[in-house]
Design an enzyme around this catalytic site. Sequence first.
Site, PDB file in Angstrom:
ATOM      1  CE1 TYR A 143       7.538   6.570   0.698  1.00 20.59           C
ATOM      2  CE2 TYR A 143       5.223   6.369   1.237  1.00 20.59           C
ATOM      3  CZ  TYR A 143       6.248   7.045   0.605  1.00 20.59           C
ATOM      4  OH  TYR A 143       5.968   8.174  -0.119  1.00 20.59           O
ATOM      5  CG  ASP A 238       3.956   5.055   9.370  1.00 25.01           C
ATOM      6  OD1 ASP A 238       2.713   5.213   9.292  1.00 25.01           O
ATOM      7  OD2 ASP A 238       4.731   5.338   8.450  1.00 25.01           O
ATOM      8  CE  LYS A 266      -1.401   4.696   2.286  1.00 28.01           C
ATOM      9  NZ  LYS A 266      -0.044   4.572   2.737  1.00 28.01           N
TER      10      LYS A 266
HETATM   11  C1  LIG Z   1       1.109   5.638   2.660  1.00 22.50           C
HETATM   12  C2  LIG Z   1       2.037   5.657   3.810  1.00 22.50           C
HETATM   13  C3  LIG Z   1       2.633   6.834   4.267  1.00 22.50           C
HETATM   14  C4  LIG Z   1       2.523   8.128   3.517  1.00 22.50           C
HETATM   15  O1  LIG Z   1       1.231   8.613   3.458  1.00 22.50           O
HETATM   16  P1  LIG Z   1       0.826   9.674   2.303  1.00 22.50           P
HETATM   17  O2  LIG Z   1      -0.562  10.048   2.648  1.00 22.50           O
HETATM   18  O3  LIG Z   1       0.979   8.927   1.015  1.00 22.50           O
HETATM   19  O4  LIG Z   1       1.778  10.807   2.407  1.00 22.50           O
HETATM   20  C5  LIG Z   1       3.374   6.795   5.432  1.00 22.50           C
HETATM   21  N1  LIG Z   1       3.519   5.652   6.107  1.00 22.50           N
HETATM   22  C6  LIG Z   1       2.981   4.488   5.700  1.00 22.50           C
HETATM   23  C7  LIG Z   1       3.149   3.262   6.518  1.00 22.50           C
HETATM   24  C8  LIG Z   1       2.241   4.454   4.523  1.00 22.50           C
HETATM   25  O5  LIG Z   1       1.746   3.296   4.103  1.00 22.50           O
END
Ligand SMILES: *Cc1c(COP(=O)(O)O)cnc(C)c1O
Length: 428
Positions: A143, A238, A266
């Site tokens: 994601y 990511d 985060k």
């Molecule tokens: C949570 C998450 C996102 C998206 O971040 P948001 O602040 O919710 O937009 C992108 N990549 C990873 C791996 C994530 O866990």
Amino acid sequence: MYTTSETLFEKARQVIPGGVNSPVRAFKGVGGTPVFMKNAKGAYMNDADGNRYIDYINSWGPMILGHAYDPVVKAIQEYATYSTSFGAPTEMETKVAELIVSMVPNIDMVRMVNSGTEACMSALRLARGYTGRNKFIKFEGNYHGHADAFLVNAGSGVATLDIQAVPGVTKSVAEDTLSVPYNNLPAVEQLVAEQGRDIAAIIVEPVAGNMGCILPQPGFLEGLRSICDANGILLIFDEVMTGFRLARGGAQELLGIKADLVTFGKIIGGGMPVGAFAGRKELMEHIAPVGKVYQAGTLSGNPIAMIAGYTLLHTLNENPVIYQQLDEKANYLVNGLREALGAAGVVHQINHLGSMMSVHFAEYPIVDFSAASGANNELFRRFFHGMLERGVYLPPSAFESWFLSNALTTEDLDFTINAAKATMQAIK
Ligand SMILES: *Cc1c(COP(=O)(O)O)cnc(C)c1O
């Protein structure tokens, strides 16, 4: 016991779609009424009915030192009196960037944004602008936020709700997204052999956390690095979950692999809405106003968000022992849970690295999205509710990672392990 939450949820559903501002919070993956939170301190959250929980989501990561961490709260209070936003530069933005550059390997420059979604979206735009190529490879069950290009075989909430194709994402956008199973290097090699000259980037969660926690198999990330090198493709890590969590320098540091671009979210904002993307100077200076790859944000680098993030990151940077303690706590919990579930005769897999972990009820190893999907999610649902009733708040979906905080004590971990034993006895 949950009557206030039930009332609040009913009211919320009248004016907010599904009653929540982010789908996973609605408990669709586990059923039942979402629990509305009131306040939290350290390892514990209190809901609107006065129930207390040991927290294993920790705001999906940011609360790595526990909720309402005093230095962060104090810093926010102080900075709020200076104004909550200027729309002009402040010194703190540079201090945060300097700190991040000192903590994370292979980066010279950072651009702050407001979420992980924005970070990934902007990093992809930069990769496309830099290479002049349109396509990119992502992995099933990873994601990268909710930008259109990433909502193809996406993990997290999209997987929980079992949405195969997201309405509103046009076919022409989706066509540029090439998706292959996680940990499947031959599939990547084949795509690159066929379409390599059109591929700008490979984006990957170096440790996946959006289909439960899934570790990269030995050689997987190394293989991606060499495929990228051989084909002029940028490797984007990511690290929205893994950044500042697996180590000060994230997965790049822990696993010893270099990425070209890195995205954060985060933890980076200490609980405030912050994201960032970072890389070498030569790449990052393609971003406006130096370069032509446009990217902007009215509230980007917001002073309250910056001081919150700075205070948390600074603490992590000064106290590397935190990572050792988190590791020890995670190991203790994983061993305890393995024993508890094993004693109850429940087949299960626990994947973990550092303070990320997840439990899948399956008899085979969970190495990719199809393995995660094949696990017994009905049993997870009952496990989740049994734990919730006993005062342990787990992620409300088997497709989400658990995040430990360093506020957890051995007593909390023992309490959790005992709750798992009792839950398994009750649901057998
Ligand atoms: C949570 C998450 C996102 C998206 O971040 P948001 O602040 O919710 O937009 C992108 N990549 C990873 C791996 C994530 O866990």
